[in-house]
Write a protein that holds these residues in place. Structure first.
Motif, PDB file in Angstrom:
ATOM      1  N   GLN A   1       2.027   7.641  13.379  1.00 53.54           N
ATOM      2  CA  GLN A   1       0.572   7.591  13.283  1.00 53.54           C
ATOM      3  C   GLN A   1       0.120   6.144  13.127  1.00 53.54           C
ATOM      4  O   GLN A   1       0.481   5.479  12.165  1.00 53.54           O
ATOM      5  CB  GLN A   1       0.092   8.425  12.082  1.00 53.54           C
ATOM      6  N   GLU A   2      -0.675   5.682  14.069  1.00 55.97           N
ATOM      7  CA  GLU A   2      -1.052   4.271  14.104  1.00 55.97           C
ATOM      8  C   GLU A   2      -1.753   3.827  12.825  1.00 55.97           C
ATOM      9  O   GLU A   2      -1.478   2.752  12.294  1.00 55.97           O
ATOM     10  CB  GLU A   2      -1.960   4.008  15.310  1.00 55.97           C
ATOM     11  N   HIS A   3      -2.654   4.666  12.273  1.00 58.85           N
ATOM     12  CA  HIS A   3      -3.403   4.267  11.079  1.00 58.85           C
ATOM     13  C   HIS A   3      -2.522   4.246   9.832  1.00 58.85           C
ATOM     14  O   HIS A   3      -2.871   3.610   8.837  1.00 58.85           O
ATOM     15  CB  HIS A   3      -4.616   5.183  10.853  1.00 58.85           C
ATOM     16  N   PHE A   4      -1.373   4.940   9.884  1.00 55.20           N
ATOM     17  CA  PHE A   4      -0.423   4.863   8.779  1.00 55.20           C
ATOM     18  C   PHE A   4       0.578   3.739   9.001  1.00 55.20           C
ATOM     19  O   PHE A   4       0.974   3.054   8.059  1.00 55.20           O
ATOM     20  CB  PHE A   4       0.327   6.199   8.632  1.00 55.20           C
ATOM     21  N   LYS A   5       0.956   3.567  10.222  1.00 53.47           N
ATOM     22  CA  LYS A   5       1.998   2.608  10.568  1.00 53.47           C
ATOM     23  C   LYS A   5       1.673   1.211  10.056  1.00 53.47           C
ATOM     24  O   LYS A   5       2.542   0.498   9.542  1.00 53.47           O
ATOM     25  CB  LYS A   5       2.184   2.592  12.085  1.00 53.47           C
TER      26      LYS A   5
ATOM     27  N   HIS B   1      11.316  14.228   3.347  1.00 53.01           N
ATOM     28  CA  HIS B   1      12.383  14.497   4.298  1.00 53.01           C
ATOM     29  C   HIS B   1      12.173  13.678   5.570  1.00 53.01           C
ATOM     30  O   HIS B   1      11.059  13.227   5.869  1.00 53.01           O
ATOM     31  CB  HIS B   1      12.425  15.980   4.648  1.00 53.01           C
ATOM     32  N   ASN B   2      13.211  13.536   6.340  1.00 52.64           N
ATOM     33  CA  ASN B   2      13.187  12.684   7.534  1.00 52.64           C
ATOM     34  C   ASN B   2      12.071  13.021   8.508  1.00 52.64           C
ATOM     35  O   ASN B   2      11.412  12.137   9.047  1.00 52.64           O
ATOM     36  CB  ASN B   2      14.518  12.796   8.287  1.00 52.64           C
ATOM     37  N   THR B   3      11.851  14.312   8.749  1.00 51.92           N
ATOM     38  CA  THR B   3      10.922  14.714   9.804  1.00 51.92           C
ATOM     39  C   THR B   3       9.512  14.227   9.530  1.00 51.92           C
ATOM     40  O   THR B   3       8.817  13.781  10.442  1.00 51.92           O
ATOM     41  CB  THR B   3      10.918  16.246   9.953  1.00 51.92           C
ATOM     42  N   LYS B   4       9.068  14.294   8.281  1.00 53.31           N
ATOM     43  CA  LYS B   4       7.715  13.852   7.963  1.00 53.31           C
ATOM     44  C   LYS B   4       7.617  12.325   8.033  1.00 53.31           C
ATOM     45  O   LYS B   4       6.571  11.782   8.408  1.00 53.31           O
ATOM     46  CB  LYS B   4       7.315  14.345   6.573  1.00 53.31           C
ATOM     47  N   GLU B   5       8.674  11.632   7.682  1.00 47.81           N
ATOM     48  CA  GLU B   5       8.687  10.171   7.808  1.00 47.81           C
ATOM     49  C   GLU B   5       8.456   9.760   9.246  1.00 47.81           C
ATOM     50  O   GLU B   5       7.674   8.846   9.548  1.00 47.81           O
ATOM     51  CB  GLU B   5      10.027   9.622   7.296  1.00 47.81           C
ATOM     52  N   GLU B   6       9.123  10.449  10.170  1.00 49.31           N
ATOM     53  CA  GLU B   6       8.971  10.141  11.587  1.00 49.31           C
ATOM     54  C   GLU B   6       7.534  10.386  12.038  1.00 49.31           C
ATOM     55  O   GLU B   6       6.974   9.629  12.836  1.00 49.31           O
ATOM     56  CB  GLU B   6       9.939  10.994  12.401  1.00 49.31           C
TER      57      GLU B   6
ATOM     58  N   LYS C   1       0.830  -1.205   0.000  1.00 43.36           N
ATOM     59  CA  LYS C   1       0.000   0.000   0.000  1.00 43.36           C
ATOM     60  C   LYS C   1       0.867   1.259   0.000  1.00 43.36           C
ATOM     61  O   LYS C   1       0.684   2.144  -0.825  1.00 43.36           O
ATOM     62  CB  LYS C   1      -0.930   0.011   1.215  1.00 43.36           C
ATOM     63  N   LEU C   2       1.806   1.317   0.943  1.00 41.85           N
ATOM     64  CA  LEU C   2       2.643   2.506   1.087  1.00 41.85           C
ATOM     65  C   LEU C   2       4.105   2.111   1.302  1.00 41.85           C
ATOM     66  O   LEU C   2       4.393   1.193   2.068  1.00 41.85           O
ATOM     67  CB  LEU C   2       2.187   3.354   2.281  1.00 41.85           C
ATOM     68  N   VAL C   3       4.986   2.829   0.649  1.00 46.66           N
ATOM     69  CA  VAL C   3       6.423   2.736   0.893  1.00 46.66           C
ATOM     70  C   VAL C   3       6.931   4.151   1.124  1.00 46.66           C
ATOM     71  O   VAL C   3       6.564   5.075   0.384  1.00 46.66           O
ATOM     72  CB  VAL C   3       7.167   2.083  -0.296  1.00 46.66           C
ATOM     73  N   LEU C   4       7.754   4.331   2.134  1.00 50.40           N
ATOM     74  CA  LEU C   4       8.337   5.643   2.421  1.00 50.40           C
ATOM     75  C   LEU C   4       9.808   5.638   2.007  1.00 50.40           C
ATOM     76  O   LEU C   4      10.576   4.768   2.423  1.00 50.40           O
ATOM     77  CB  LEU C   4       8.227   5.982   3.906  1.00 50.40           C
ATOM     78  N   LEU C   5      10.168   6.604   1.192  1.00 51.67           N
ATOM     79  CA  LEU C   5      11.562   6.832   0.799  1.00 51.67           C
ATOM     80  C   LEU C   5      11.949   8.172   1.412  1.00 51.67           C
ATOM     81  O   LEU C   5      11.389   9.202   1.044  1.00 51.67           O
ATOM     82  CB  LEU C   5      11.692   6.870  -0.722  1.00 51.67           C
ATOM     83  N   TYR C   6      12.863   8.165   2.342  1.00 49.94           N
ATOM     84  CA  TYR C   6      13.120   9.405   3.077  1.00 49.94           C
ATOM     85  C   TYR C   6      14.614   9.640   3.283  1.00 49.94           C
ATOM     86  O   TYR C   6      15.442   8.738   3.178  1.00 49.94           O
ATOM     87  CB  TYR C   6      12.412   9.376   4.431  1.00 49.94           C
ATOM     88  N   GLY C   7      14.928  10.887   3.568  1.00 51.87           N
ATOM     89  CA  GLY C   7      16.305  11.277   3.811  1.00 51.87           C
ATOM     90  C   GLY C   7      16.399  12.792   3.868  1.00 51.87           C
ATOM     91  O   GLY C   7      15.454  13.498   3.520  1.00 51.87           O
TER      92      GLY C   7
END
Length: 257
Positions: free
Chosen positions: A155-159, A145-150, A44-50
């Protein structure tokens, strides 16, 4: 070294967003391989962050150009309606209703959508993305960016919907050195690449922190300075003296004059 070669070296560091200018490094090749593996997965979702300047945009552009049907949006959408309308049009055709068509779409034909600069989105947009991901008809890769990934992971419903997180970091010094040399070698500027020894790379790395965008500007300015002094007095093409590095750092505000 002729004036034109100094200029070519300088122009090798002109900022570019073209996938053709993607510089292959060990780390980003690994990330590309990871994205390739994910392309066939039912996520469903993949996060690419840095942090900024580590090559997230160039990476997803390179990946998207390698695969027909992958939708990449570099600029953030300004509203949920804009997101829905654009996806409806790009996936199903002009004026197509997104949700009506998604309902009829078989999960095996799910679409892969990459949203760059996703740290710009607020809670309402992320909720809209979550709802679309829950249809299992659109898979999202969110580059941010890192901060939004964190924030999202918290968020439980995203996690529970995040299939994988891919962390991109600044390169270490050896890989950064390779990056600078490859930028020149791709334009067949062998002598210029040789002049970028580890000492030069270390100096640039110290002030730019390995940020590719800042480093490209530093190198562009450095070769512009070298080109200027070449016209004035001639320079050794095989060595970059420390004073020219320092001039560049002063000009860019890294060192107080």
């Amino acid at each position: 070294m002729s004036d034109s070669l100094f200029a070519q070296a300088r122009d090798s560091f002109v900022e570019s967003n073209s996938p053709a200018d993607f510089v292959e490094l060990e780390s980003n090749i690994i990330h590309l391989e990871t994205l390739e593996e994910l392309r066939q997965k039912p996520f469903k979702l993949v996060l690419l962050y840095g942090p900024p300047g580590v090559g997230k945009t160039m990476l997803v552009k390179r990946f998207a150009t390698q695969h027909d049907g992958v939708l990449l949006y570099e600029r953030p959408f300004t509203s949920v309606d804009e997101l829905h309308n654009r996806l409806g049009t790009d996936i199903f055709g002009d004026d197509a209703d997104l949700f009506t068509n998604l309902e009829a779409l078989h999960p095996s034909r799910s679409k892969l959508v990459i949203l760059d600069e996703s740290q710009m989105y607020g809670e309402e947009m992320f909720e809209a993305i979550r709802i679309l991901a829950d249809t299992k008809k659109i898979k999202f890769i969110l580059a941010m960016h890192n901060t939004k990934e964190e924030y999202l992971v918290a968020q439980e419903h995203f996690k529970t919907r995040i299939y994988k997180t891919i962390a991109m970091d600044v390169p270490d010094l050896p890989e950064f050195h390779i990056y600078l040399q490859k930028k020149l070698l791709r334009n067949n500027l062998l002598e210029s690449a040789k002049a970028i020894d580890l000492k030069v790379a270390k100096f640039v790395y110290k002030y730019t922190g390995g940020n590719f965008r800042k480093s490209d500007l530093f190198m562009y300015t450095l070769f512009d300075v070298l080109n200027y002094f070449y016209r004035k007095r001639g320079l050794n093409p095989y060595k970059i003296e420390s004073k020219y590095l320092e001039m560049t750092a002063i000009y860019l505000g890294y060192i107080d004059a």
